[in-house]
Design a protein around this motif. Sequence first.
Motif, PDB file in Angstrom:
ATOM      1  N   ARG A   9      51.476  24.882  28.179  1.00 50.32           N
ATOM      2  CA  ARG A   9      50.070  25.134  28.478  1.00 50.32           C
ATOM      3  C   ARG A   9      49.856  25.055  29.997  1.00 50.32           C
ATOM      4  O   ARG A   9      50.328  24.122  30.641  1.00 50.32           O
ATOM      5  N   PRO A  10      49.100  26.045  30.645  1.00 54.81           N
ATOM      6  CA  PRO A  10      48.843  25.980  32.089  1.00 54.81           C
ATOM      7  C   PRO A  10      47.868  24.841  32.395  1.00 54.81           C
ATOM      8  O   PRO A  10      47.099  24.431  31.537  1.00 54.81           O
ATOM      9  N   PRO A  11      47.868  24.335  33.597  1.00 57.85           N
ATOM     10  CA  PRO A  11      46.950  23.251  33.970  1.00 57.85           C
ATOM     11  C   PRO A  11      45.498  23.734  33.887  1.00 57.85           C
ATOM     12  O   PRO A  11      45.231  24.928  33.953  1.00 57.85           O
ATOM     13  N   PRO A  12      44.541  22.817  33.702  1.00 52.16           N
ATOM     14  CA  PRO A  12      43.127  23.225  33.610  1.00 52.16           C
ATOM     15  C   PRO A  12      42.702  23.958  34.880  1.00 52.16           C
ATOM     16  O   PRO A  12      43.097  23.608  35.980  1.00 52.16           O
ATOM     17  N   ALA A  13      41.857  24.983  34.708  1.00 48.18           N
ATOM     18  CA  ALA A  13      41.447  25.833  35.824  1.00 48.18           C
ATOM     19  C   ALA A  13      39.951  25.661  36.093  1.00 48.18           C
ATOM     20  O   ALA A  13      39.188  25.231  35.242  1.00 48.18           O
ATOM     21  N   PHE A  14      39.537  26.074  37.300  1.00 49.42           N
ATOM     22  CA  PHE A  14      38.149  26.021  37.730  1.00 49.42           C
ATOM     23  C   PHE A  14      37.386  27.189  37.110  1.00 49.42           C
ATOM     24  O   PHE A  14      37.775  28.344  37.272  1.00 49.42           O
ATOM     25  N   LEU A  15      36.326  26.927  36.381  1.00 55.34           N
ATOM     26  CA  LEU A  15      35.507  27.930  35.693  1.00 55.34           C
ATOM     27  C   LEU A  15      36.336  28.844  34.791  1.00 55.34           C
ATOM     28  O   LEU A  15      36.047  30.029  34.640  1.00 55.34           O
ATOM     29  N   ILE A  18      42.436  30.905  36.721  1.00 54.29           N
ATOM     30  CA  ILE A  18      43.695  30.302  37.145  1.00 54.29           C
ATOM     31  C   ILE A  18      43.662  30.125  38.658  1.00 54.29           C
ATOM     32  O   ILE A  18      42.813  30.710  39.356  1.00 54.29           O
ATOM     33  N   ASP A  19      44.561  29.336  39.184  1.00 51.52           N
ATOM     34  CA  ASP A  19      44.559  28.976  40.602  1.00 51.52           C
ATOM     35  C   ASP A  19      44.585  30.188  41.526  1.00 51.52           C
ATOM     36  O   ASP A  19      43.913  30.216  42.555  1.00 51.52           O
ATOM     37  N   SER A  20      45.353  31.195  41.212  1.00 53.11           N
ATOM     38  CA  SER A  20      45.457  32.359  42.104  1.00 53.11           C
ATOM     39  C   SER A  20      44.119  33.112  42.166  1.00 53.11           C
ATOM     40  O   SER A  20      43.725  33.613  43.227  1.00 53.11           O
ATOM     41  N   ASP A  21      43.393  33.169  41.040  1.00 53.68           N
ATOM     42  CA  ASP A  21      42.082  33.833  41.041  1.00 53.68           C
ATOM     43  C   ASP A  21      41.068  33.046  41.874  1.00 53.68           C
ATOM     44  O   ASP A  21      40.249  33.621  42.600  1.00 53.68           O
ATOM     45  N   VAL A  22      41.106  31.741  41.799  1.00 53.72           N
ATOM     46  CA  VAL A  22      40.207  30.894  42.577  1.00 53.72           C
ATOM     47  C   VAL A  22      40.468  31.093  44.062  1.00 53.72           C
ATOM     48  O   VAL A  22      39.532  31.204  44.861  1.00 53.72           O
ATOM     49  N   ARG A  23      41.733  31.176  44.463  1.00 44.22           N
ATOM     50  CA  ARG A  23      42.072  31.403  45.869  1.00 44.22           C
ATOM     51  C   ARG A  23      41.548  32.752  46.350  1.00 44.22           C
ATOM     52  O   ARG A  23      41.042  32.858  47.474  1.00 44.22           O
TER      53      ARG A  23
END
Length: 138
Positions: A9-15, A18-23
């Motif tokens: 399972r990937p780590p929890p993401a913001f909203l 995934i991390d790359s989308d947040v960046r």
Amino acid sequence: MAIPPDTDRPPPAFLGLIDSDVRVLIVAGTVLLIAITISSGRLSDWGRHAIEIERMESVSPEYRIDVNRAHWVELIQLEGIGETLARRIVEERETGGPFRTADDLKRVRGIGPATVEKIRPHVRMPAKSDEFGGLNKR
């Protein structure tokens, strides 16, 4: 016995991203914020000097009305003279003869010393040499 954590399972993401989308969103937001700041700076004339404008002296229009020739419509332009007083001026001029001075306007019912003083600068009276010979009565 303890259950080992699920490692697939990937780590929890913001909203839910995934991390790359947040960046990507952070970079796009920063670029947009910089663009808006630059644009508003140009529109507000940051860093520019104010232009000094020389203003001309205020001039109020001067007009003078010949009360011995004016129609009532022209007379209502005088301060404190409405349609009723203007018609009375014309009537008095036709029945009592021309006005020789501005003070003669006191012959008109409803015109007193205060009204005469208000309109005196705007009233043209005939010159001494003019004996009212060429007046057109209305």
